[in-house]
Write a protein that holds these residues in place. Structure first.
Motif, PDB file in Angstrom:
ATOM      1  N   THR A 120      68.732 -54.081   8.677  1.00 15.39           N
ATOM      2  CA  THR A 120      69.438 -53.687   9.221  1.00 15.39           C
ATOM      3  C   THR A 120      70.334 -52.861   9.006  1.00 15.39           C
ATOM      4  OG1 THR A 120      70.516 -54.855  10.176  1.00 15.39           O
ATOM      5  CG2 THR A 120      68.791 -54.397  11.288  1.00 15.39           C
ATOM      6  N   PRO A 121      70.296 -51.523   8.924  1.00 16.44           N
ATOM      7  CA  PRO A 121      71.433 -50.363   7.798  1.00 16.44           C
ATOM      8  C   PRO A 121      72.351 -50.343   8.452  1.00 16.44           C
ATOM      9  CG  PRO A 121      69.650 -49.103   9.198  1.00 16.44           C
ATOM     10  CD  PRO A 121      69.185 -50.322  10.273  1.00 16.44           C
ATOM     11  N   ILE A 122      73.397 -51.658   9.075  1.00 17.12           N
ATOM     12  CA  ILE A 122      74.607 -51.719   9.629  1.00 17.12           C
ATOM     13  C   ILE A 122      75.734 -52.808   8.600  1.00 17.12           C
ATOM     14  CG2 ILE A 122      76.460 -53.240  11.310  1.00 17.12           C
ATOM     15  CD1 ILE A 122      72.741 -52.581  13.139  1.00 17.12           C
ATOM     16  N   HIS A 123      76.778 -51.703   8.600  1.00  8.88           N
ATOM     17  CA  HIS A 123      77.730 -52.528   7.803  1.00  8.88           C
ATOM     18  C   HIS A 123      77.710 -54.047   8.578  1.00  8.88           C
ATOM     19  CE1 HIS A 123      81.767 -53.433   6.047  1.00  8.88           C
ATOM     20  NE2 HIS A 123      81.410 -52.076   5.128  1.00  8.88           N
ATOM     21  N   PRO A 124      77.824 -54.741   6.445  1.00 12.12           N
ATOM     22  CA  PRO A 124      78.580 -56.177   7.253  1.00 12.12           C
ATOM     23  C   PRO A 124      79.662 -56.556   7.978  1.00 12.12           C
ATOM     24  CG  PRO A 124      77.940 -55.614   4.721  1.00 12.12           C
ATOM     25  CD  PRO A 124      77.652 -54.525   5.736  1.00 12.12           C
ATOM     26  N   LEU A 125      80.322 -56.086   8.346  1.00  4.33           N
ATOM     27  CA  LEU A 125      81.566 -56.018   8.596  1.00  4.33           C
ATOM     28  C   LEU A 125      80.884 -56.131  10.124  1.00  4.33           C
ATOM     29  CD1 LEU A 125      84.486 -57.125   8.569  1.00  4.33           C
ATOM     30  CD2 LEU A 125      85.176 -54.853   9.102  1.00  4.33           C
ATOM     31  N   ALA A 126      80.336 -55.037   9.805  1.00  6.13           N
ATOM     32  CA  ALA A 126      79.997 -55.087  12.406  1.00  6.13           C
ATOM     33  C   ALA A 126      79.089 -56.223  12.040  1.00  6.13           C
ATOM     34  CB  ALA A 126      79.264 -53.758  11.922  1.00  6.13           C
ATOM     35  N   LEU A 127      78.446 -56.757  11.747  1.00  3.38           N
ATOM     36  CA  LEU A 127      77.652 -57.749  11.863  1.00  3.38           C
ATOM     37  C   LEU A 127      78.491 -59.072  11.453  1.00  3.38           C
ATOM     38  CD1 LEU A 127      74.734 -57.796   8.461  1.00  3.38           C
ATOM     39  CD2 LEU A 127      74.163 -57.166  11.362  1.00  3.38           C
ATOM     40  N   GLN A 128      79.563 -59.294  11.357  1.00  2.00           N
ATOM     41  CA  GLN A 128      80.323 -60.327  12.011  1.00  2.00           C
ATOM     42  C   GLN A 128      80.894 -60.048  12.788  1.00  2.00           C
ATOM     43  OE1 GLN A 128      81.031 -63.096  10.424  1.00  2.00           O
ATOM     44  NE2 GLN A 128      82.941 -63.761  10.826  1.00  2.00           N
ATOM     45  N   GLY A 183      77.363 -71.169  10.188  1.00  2.00           N
ATOM     46  CA  GLY A 183      76.152 -70.743  10.668  1.00  2.00           C
ATOM     47  C   GLY A 183      74.943 -70.021   9.432  1.00  2.00           C
ATOM     48  N   LEU A 184      76.119 -69.665   8.816  1.00  2.84           N
ATOM     49  CA  LEU A 184      75.565 -68.438   7.031  1.00  2.84           C
ATOM     50  C   LEU A 184      75.643 -69.617   6.787  1.00  2.84           C
ATOM     51  CD1 LEU A 184      77.476 -65.193   7.575  1.00  2.84           C
ATOM     52  CD2 LEU A 184      75.017 -65.786   7.880  1.00  2.84           C
ATOM     53  N   SER A 185      75.810 -70.600   6.607  1.00  4.09           N
ATOM     54  CA  SER A 185      76.062 -71.532   5.024  1.00  4.09           C
ATOM     55  C   SER A 185      75.228 -72.123   4.967  1.00  4.09           C
ATOM     56  CB  SER A 185      77.959 -72.032   4.657  1.00  4.09           C
ATOM     57  OG  SER A 185      78.829 -70.885   5.185  1.00  4.09           O
ATOM     58  N   VAL A 186      75.289 -73.087   6.488  1.00  6.45           N
ATOM     59  CA  VAL A 186      73.549 -74.433   6.696  1.00  6.45           C
ATOM     60  C   VAL A 186      72.959 -74.053   5.963  1.00  6.45           C
ATOM     61  CG1 VAL A 186      75.845 -75.222   7.561  1.00  6.45           C
ATOM     62  CG2 VAL A 186      74.047 -74.269   9.017  1.00  6.45           C
ATOM     63  N   TRP A 265      86.035 -62.894   5.215  1.00  5.70           N
ATOM     64  CA  TRP A 265      85.030 -63.769   4.498  1.00  5.70           C
ATOM     65  C   TRP A 265      83.384 -64.280   5.198  1.00  5.70           C
ATOM     66  CZ3 TRP A 265      85.983 -69.492   5.452  1.00  5.70           C
ATOM     67  CH2 TRP A 265      85.784 -70.424   4.067  1.00  5.70           C
ATOM     68  N   GLY A 266      83.681 -63.439   7.004  1.00 11.17           N
ATOM     69  CA  GLY A 266      81.915 -63.292   7.360  1.00 11.17           C
ATOM     70  C   GLY A 266      81.121 -62.153   6.713  1.00 11.17           C
ATOM     71  N   ALA A 267      82.281 -61.384   6.400  1.00 16.10           N
ATOM     72  CA  ALA A 267      81.522 -60.057   6.206  1.00 16.10           C
ATOM     73  C   ALA A 267      80.743 -60.193   4.305  1.00 16.10           C
ATOM     74  CB  ALA A 267      82.044 -58.780   6.174  1.00 16.10           C
ATOM     75  N   ALA A 268      81.441 -60.345   4.112  1.00 15.37           N
ATOM     76  CA  ALA A 268      81.328 -60.964   2.523  1.00 15.37           C
ATOM     77  C   ALA A 268      80.279 -61.503   2.767  1.00 15.37           C
ATOM     78  CB  ALA A 268      82.401 -61.298   1.933  1.00 15.37           C
ATOM     79  N   PHE A 270      77.836 -62.252   4.771  1.00 14.80           N
ATOM     80  CA  PHE A 270      76.356 -61.298   5.391  1.00 14.80           C
ATOM     81  C   PHE A 270      76.228 -60.737   4.030  1.00 14.80           C
ATOM     82  CE2 PHE A 270      77.302 -62.215  10.371  1.00 14.80           C
ATOM     83  CZ  PHE A 270      76.275 -62.063  10.576  1.00 14.80           C
ATOM     84  N   ALA A 271      76.919 -59.829   3.257  1.00 11.87           N
ATOM     85  CA  ALA A 271      76.869 -58.323   2.579  1.00 11.87           C
ATOM     86  C   ALA A 271      76.099 -59.422   1.333  1.00 11.87           C
ATOM     87  CB  ALA A 271      77.725 -58.198   1.849  1.00 11.87           C
ATOM     88  N   HIS A 272      76.117 -60.474   0.705  1.00 14.48           N
ATOM     89  CA  HIS A 272      75.483 -61.834   0.018  1.00 14.48           C
ATOM     90  C   HIS A 272      74.233 -62.518   0.002  1.00 14.48           C
ATOM     91  CE1 HIS A 272      79.512 -60.711  -1.893  1.00 14.48           C
ATOM     92  NE2 HIS A 272      78.357 -59.770  -2.845  1.00 14.48           N
ATOM     93  N   GLN A 273      74.016 -62.335   1.636  1.00 12.47           N
ATOM     94  CA  GLN A 273      73.377 -64.071   1.947  1.00 12.47           C
ATOM     95  C   GLN A 273      72.193 -62.857   1.762  1.00 12.47           C
ATOM     96  OE1 GLN A 273      74.739 -66.101   3.811  1.00 12.47           O
ATOM     97  NE2 GLN A 273      73.138 -66.868   4.765  1.00 12.47           N
TER      98      GLN A 273
END
Length: 275
Positions: A120-128, A183-186, A265-268, A270-273
């Motif tokens: 989705t065209p959403i900023h990673p910080l918004a996802l976080q 949740g993004l890491s495991v 940290w979470g936004a970062a 998401f940006a590299h997920q």
């Protein structure tokens, strides 16, 4: 004149960006809320059992042998009154972290719908922020149940004090943010169990939920105050039972800074997920 126009345009641009960020965060949150709203009773009750067991075992059982002025401050009538704010903090931590972690893991590892979110065209910080907000709501649902039990037992309406509620929201935000990162890491649900066993459970008992950190030796106080839950527990306890002059004001900026750091940290992440 031109510089003034550019300054005004820059402010409008920043305001517009913030509005977009907020709208996108609420959109992500709304997707989770559609799932949560049909399970409100289940979510509210899911984290209620452990605090009730602790209240019965420690507050009513062991607590009968603990007198105010010895192991706890004389500001409290009994040990049950002392631990109830900690139980609110504990329940909000457990569900904010666990609910957020398992929600993301389910989308990533089982339903395989997480890739759609990343596209989705959403900023990673918004996802976080959207996922954090959903975790905060989960935590408030469960801790609200414990809060109701605490008010019924103590008849203390300071559990609804604005400072109490502010600290509760910040505590939920901290552990929801941590839940997003985990949740993004495991890569498996077994890994979630490791985080729960080595982070959440130790913090449950060492986060000042059952004891007063000021009674510990200095070295142990340093360790205890490394945990965010300690600031939430001591702050909630003070807001519910102590005069405003004894409130630990430092707990608010500490939890706020941790929540902001976890958001970035979470936004970062998401940006590299890549899933």
């Amino acid at each position: 004149m031109a510089s003034q126009k550019s300054l005004i345009w820059g402010k409008k641009f920043k305001t517009s960006q913030l509005q977009i960020l907020l709208a996108d965060s609420l959109t992500i949150f709304w997707g989770d809320w559609l799932d949560l709203r049909v399970r409100i009773a289940q979510v509210a009750a899911s984290g209620l059992i452990s605090p009730l067991i602790y209240i019965l075992a420690f507050g009513l059982g062991l607590g009968s042998s603990i007198s105010p002025g010895s192991a706890i401050s004389g500001n409290y009538n009994n040990y049950l009154e002392f631990i109830l704010p900690g139980m609110v903090a504990l329940s909000s931590m457990t569900i904010s972290f666990g609910g957020t972690t398992f929600s993301i893991c389910g989308d990533r590892l089982f339903t395989k719908t997480f890739e759609e979110l990343l596209l989705t065209p959403i900023h990673p910080l918004a996802l976080q922020l959207g996922k954090m907000l959903a975790g905060v709501v989960r935590g408030l649902m469960t801790s609200g149940s414990v809060l109701l039990v605490a008010i019924i037992i103590t008849r203390n309406w300071n559990f609804l004090h604005p400072l109490f509620l502010l600290l509760l929201i910040l505590n939920c935000a901290v552990f929801a943010g941590l839940g997003v990162i985990v949740g993004l890491s495991v890569r498996s649900l077994e890994s979630v169990g490791l985080y729960n066993n080595f982070v959440i459970i130790p913090m449950s008992f060492l986060g000042a939920t059952f004891f007063d950190p000021s009674t510990l030796p200095t070295a142990f106080q340093f360790v205890v105050y490394l945990f965010p839950l300690t600031y939430a527990s001591t702050g909630l306890r003070a807001a519910a039972n102590l005069p405003l002059s004894q409130f630990p004001w430092y707990s608010i900026p500490v939890l706020l800074v941790i929540a902001i750091a976890l958001s970035l940290w979470g936004a970062a992440k998401f940006a590299h997920q890549q899933d």
